[in-house]
Design a protein around this motif. Structure first.
Motif, mmCIF file in Angstrom:
data_model
loop_
_atom_site.group_PDB
_atom_site.id
_atom_site.type_symbol
_atom_site.label_atom_id
_atom_site.label_comp_id
_atom_site.label_asym_id
_atom_site.label_seq_id
_atom_site.Cartn_x
_atom_site.Cartn_y
_atom_site.Cartn_z
ATOM 1 N N ALA A 1 -1.220 -3.823 4.930
ATOM 2 C CA ALA A 1 -1.823 -2.599 5.471
ATOM 3 C C ALA A 1 -3.351 -2.621 5.389
ATOM 4 C CB ALA A 1 -1.286 -1.381 4.741
ATOM 5 N N GLY A 2 -3.896 -3.612 4.687
ATOM 6 C CA GLY A 2 -5.343 -3.711 4.556
ATOM 7 C C GLY A 2 -5.917 -2.861 3.444
ATOM 8 N N TRP A 3 -5.061 -2.395 2.536
ATOM 9 C CA TRP A 3 -5.530 -1.624 1.388
ATOM 10 C C TRP A 3 -5.820 -2.610 0.268
ATOM 11 C CZ3 TRP A 3 -0.443 1.415 2.007
ATOM 12 C CH2 TRP A 3 -0.530 2.252 3.118
ATOM 13 N N LEU A 4 -7.049 -3.102 0.199
ATOM 14 C CA LEU A 4 -7.359 -4.237 -0.660
ATOM 15 C C LEU A 4 -7.957 -3.846 -2.009
ATOM 16 C CD1 LEU A 4 -8.634 -6.673 2.097
ATOM 17 C CD2 LEU A 4 -6.323 -6.366 1.200
ATOM 18 N N SER A 5 -8.029 -2.571 -2.316
ATOM 19 C CA SER A 5 -8.491 -2.160 -3.646
ATOM 20 C C SER A 5 -7.668 -0.954 -4.103
ATOM 21 C CB SER A 5 -9.980 -1.796 -3.608
ATOM 22 O OG SER A 5 -10.172 -0.547 -2.991
ATOM 23 N N PRO A 6 -7.574 -0.779 -5.409
ATOM 24 C CA PRO A 6 -6.836 0.382 -5.915
ATOM 25 C C PRO A 6 -7.415 1.710 -5.429
ATOM 26 C CG PRO A 6 -7.217 -1.193 -7.673
ATOM 27 C CD PRO A 6 -8.003 -1.684 -6.488
ATOM 28 N N ALA A 7 -8.728 1.780 -5.288
ATOM 29 C CA ALA A 7 -9.363 3.030 -4.845
ATOM 30 C C ALA A 7 -8.927 3.402 -3.426
ATOM 31 C CB ALA A 7 -10.874 2.906 -4.915
ATOM 32 N N VAL A 8 -8.822 2.401 -2.551
ATOM 33 C CA VAL A 8 -8.403 2.660 -1.171
ATOM 34 C C VAL A 8 -6.967 3.171 -1.154
ATOM 35 C CG1 VAL A 8 -7.915 1.587 1.057
ATOM 36 C CG2 VAL A 8 -10.021 1.018 -0.165
ATOM 37 N N LEU A 9 -6.094 2.555 -1.917
ATOM 38 C CA LEU A 9 -4.696 2.990 -1.976
ATOM 39 C C LEU A 9 -4.595 4.400 -2.544
ATOM 40 C CD1 LEU A 9 -1.652 2.613 -1.784
ATOM 41 C CD2 LEU A 9 -1.735 1.518 -4.024
ATOM 42 N N GLU A 10 -5.327 4.680 -3.603
ATOM 43 C CA GLU A 10 -5.225 5.991 -4.256
ATOM 44 C C GLU A 10 -5.661 7.138 -3.352
ATOM 45 O OE1 GLU A 10 -6.502 8.172 -8.420
ATOM 46 O OE2 GLU A 10 -7.277 6.193 -7.966
ATOM 47 N N ARG A 11 -6.613 6.895 -2.481
ATOM 48 C CA ARG A 11 -7.097 7.953 -1.588
ATOM 49 C C ARG A 11 -6.296 8.047 -0.289
ATOM 50 N NH1 ARG A 11 -12.138 5.628 -2.970
ATOM 51 N NH2 ARG A 11 -12.148 4.615 -0.953
ATOM 52 N N GLY A 12 -5.431 7.088 -0.024
ATOM 53 C CA GLY A 12 -4.704 7.039 1.241
ATOM 54 C C GLY A 12 -3.547 8.014 1.327
ATOM 55 N N ALA A 13 -3.106 8.245 2.552
ATOM 56 C CA ALA A 13 -2.009 9.178 2.813
ATOM 57 C C ALA A 13 -0.678 8.677 2.252
ATOM 58 C CB ALA A 13 -1.883 9.418 4.313
ATOM 59 N N MET A 14 -0.541 7.382 2.042
ATOM 60 C CA MET A 14 0.721 6.824 1.554
ATOM 61 C C MET A 14 0.727 6.585 0.047
ATOM 62 S SD MET A 14 2.653 6.715 4.138
ATOM 63 C CE MET A 14 3.981 5.748 3.497
ATOM 64 N N ALA A 15 -0.256 7.093 -0.662
ATOM 65 C CA ALA A 15 -0.365 6.836 -2.096
ATOM 66 C C ALA A 15 0.878 7.294 -2.862
ATOM 67 C CB ALA A 15 -1.616 7.504 -2.660
ATOM 68 N N GLY A 16 1.397 8.472 -2.549
ATOM 69 C CA GLY A 16 2.586 8.984 -3.240
ATOM 70 C C GLY A 16 3.813 8.137 -2.975
ATOM 71 N N ALA A 17 4.001 7.748 -1.725
ATOM 72 C CA ALA A 17 5.156 6.915 -1.370
ATOM 73 C C ALA A 17 5.060 5.534 -2.020
ATOM 74 C CB ALA A 17 5.255 6.781 0.146
#
Length: 124
Positions: A8-24
């Motif tokens: 998905a191109g989420w290459l850092s924890p910060a990007v994942l944490e702020r994303g819409a799919m973080a909970g899933a």
């Protein structure tokens, strides 16, 4: 979850944490860790996801010896806005319900009700 983030191109924890799919993604990670803990201990596991047409949902039901243990997974440390009424609905299913938990970012185990505890995700 690591492969999904990479693709998905989420290459850092910060990007994942702020994303819409973080909970899933957190739910997927937690369930995979629970499965691994069972397998690493030589145990098999019966697990389910519950959702119905009234939009009641429980992230994980673990069945052991005919008893269902409900687990909710939340990307929060605050219990103030969490809703546990879906746990109450399980009592109408004609099956024994065990002690449930909400896996979240609390600092320690916190009793929420007589049958539900908030448990830090780090404990899995």
């Amino acid at each position: 979850t690591g492969l999904c983030c990479f693709l998905a191109g989420w290459l850092s924890p910060a990007v994942l944490e702020r994303g819409a799919m973080a909970g899933a993604m957190l739910e997927s990670y937690v369930v995979s860790e629970i499965i691994k803990s069972y397998v690493n201990n030589g145990k098999s596991m019966r697990m389910y996801y519950y959702a119905d047409k009234e939009q009641r949902e429980i992230d994980l039901l673990i069945e052991e010896n005919g008893v269902l243990y409900p687990v909710e997974i939340k990307k929060s440390g605050s219990l103030a806005n969490m809703n546990f009424k879906n746990f109450d609905y399980l009592s109408s299913l004609n099956v024994e319900i065990g002690h449930g938990c909400v896996l979240c970012f609390t600092d320690g185990v916190i009793p929420i009700t007589k049958n539900i505890d908030a448990v830090p995700i780090g404990y899995i």
